[in-house]
Design a protein around this motif. Sequence first.
Motif, PDB file in Angstrom:
ATOM      1  N   VAL A  78     -20.428  21.301 101.955  1.00  0.00           N
ATOM      2  CA  VAL A  78     -19.719  20.057 102.255  1.00  0.00           C
ATOM      3  C   VAL A  78     -19.384  19.392 100.919  1.00  0.00           C
ATOM      4  O   VAL A  78     -20.229  19.321 100.028  1.00  0.00           O
ATOM      5  N   PHE A  79     -18.152  18.981 100.770  1.00  0.00           N
ATOM      6  CA  PHE A  79     -17.779  18.294  99.525  1.00  0.00           C
ATOM      7  C   PHE A  79     -18.288  16.855  99.616  1.00  0.00           C
ATOM      8  O   PHE A  79     -17.896  16.112 100.505  1.00  0.00           O
ATOM      9  N   ARG A  83     -15.341  13.723  94.816  1.00  0.00           N
ATOM     10  CA  ARG A  83     -14.212  14.301  94.101  1.00  0.00           C
ATOM     11  C   ARG A  83     -14.333  13.851  92.639  1.00  0.00           C
ATOM     12  O   ARG A  83     -14.746  12.723  92.367  1.00  0.00           O
ATOM     13  N   HIS A 131     -12.275  25.129  92.884  1.00  0.00           N
ATOM     14  CA  HIS A 131     -11.519  25.446  94.105  1.00  0.00           C
ATOM     15  C   HIS A 131     -10.298  26.315  93.868  1.00  0.00           C
ATOM     16  O   HIS A 131      -9.760  26.869  94.815  1.00  0.00           O
ATOM     17  N   PRO A 187     -13.564  19.355  93.672  1.00  0.00           N
ATOM     18  CA  PRO A 187     -14.563  18.902  94.646  1.00  0.00           C
ATOM     19  C   PRO A 187     -15.978  18.892  94.062  1.00  0.00           C
ATOM     20  O   PRO A 187     -16.368  19.807  93.334  1.00  0.00           O
ATOM     21  N   SER A 230     -18.317  22.696 106.185  1.00  0.00           N
ATOM     22  CA  SER A 230     -17.268  23.707 106.364  1.00  0.00           C
ATOM     23  C   SER A 230     -16.136  23.560 105.359  1.00  0.00           C
ATOM     24  O   SER A 230     -15.042  24.068 105.570  1.00  0.00           O
ATOM     25  N   ASP A 231     -16.400  22.852 104.245  1.00  0.00           N
ATOM     26  CA  ASP A 231     -15.334  22.671 103.257  1.00  0.00           C
ATOM     27  C   ASP A 231     -15.101  23.924 102.414  1.00  0.00           C
ATOM     28  O   ASP A 231     -14.001  24.135 101.898  1.00  0.00           O
TER      29      ASP A 231
END
Lengths: 154, 154
Positions: free
Chosen positions: A25-26, A29, A79, A138, B20-21
């Motif tokens: 889960v991010f 940011r 990412h 992220p 679920s990222d």
Amino acid sequence: MVREQELRPGEEATTPPAASDAGLVFIGRIHTPWTTRLETPRQGRQDGPICRLEIFPPWHRALAGLEAYDTVEIIYWLHLSRRDLILQSPKRDGAARGTFSLRSPVRPNPIGTSMARLVGIQDNIVAVRGLDCLDGTPLLDLKPDRCRFSPGDA
Amino acid sequence: MVREQELRPGEEATTPPAASDAGLVFIGRIHTPWTTRLETPRQGRQDGPICRLEIFPPWHRALAGLEAYDTVEIIYWLHLSRRDLILQSPKRDGAARGTFSLRSPVRPNPIGTSMARLVGIQDNIVAVRGLDCLDGTPLLDLKPDRCRFSPGDA
């Protein structure tokens, strides 16, 4: 490292297994001055520019107590990185090395780690120096520097 | 930290967003002497027992070149940890601190990082000292120690 889909001489890719063994889960940011991979430094510097970690709800209050440390380990998700290279040629010279002998962002699980200097925390924003990632990266985790951490504390 | 589902005084849990990222692939498994959380050390020691990292195919050959380093960063998945605590009370004394100000295994993304001393590499097995995780812990990544790493190398 600027890296699209090309293979350099000596490099080797694989068809990696599905990345479904666990899910992330991010939690925020990262805001940095670097918007392209060409200008992003390869390693952060403790006197580098201030970067800001924006912490998403519901995690704001999990920052409580972090202000006591001057060095923080930052864990983030690279990412834009491909994940399939076994051998890489960082210098594009035909000499290839194993992915696990490099700190390249290209790896099966593209997790970046940095030790950053804590500049300050205000509400849900943590300001640090010493990062080396693209704007918009992220965020996965923050921890106190293990060197400053007393095992009795947790 | 031995931690089941109870909440201690002062602690606070949340209902975390779905993890679920992004997805992880386990690249190996860590073999250590510790089979229960009670006996597992809270922090690894450089003179601790030898632990063995078993690297799964297709990643064996990605170890090429790692033998040149004496310190390796190990990144692993704390597969038994709950992920929903915002405030934690490590000493069970009613005083709670934010999850990001602790190195507790309980965190939104239970990723552990250690700097370990490289003892040797044989085929797909990497022997190290300095880990602090349970036998059977899934392995996510290996990287050369950033302190020993020359930015010109990758």
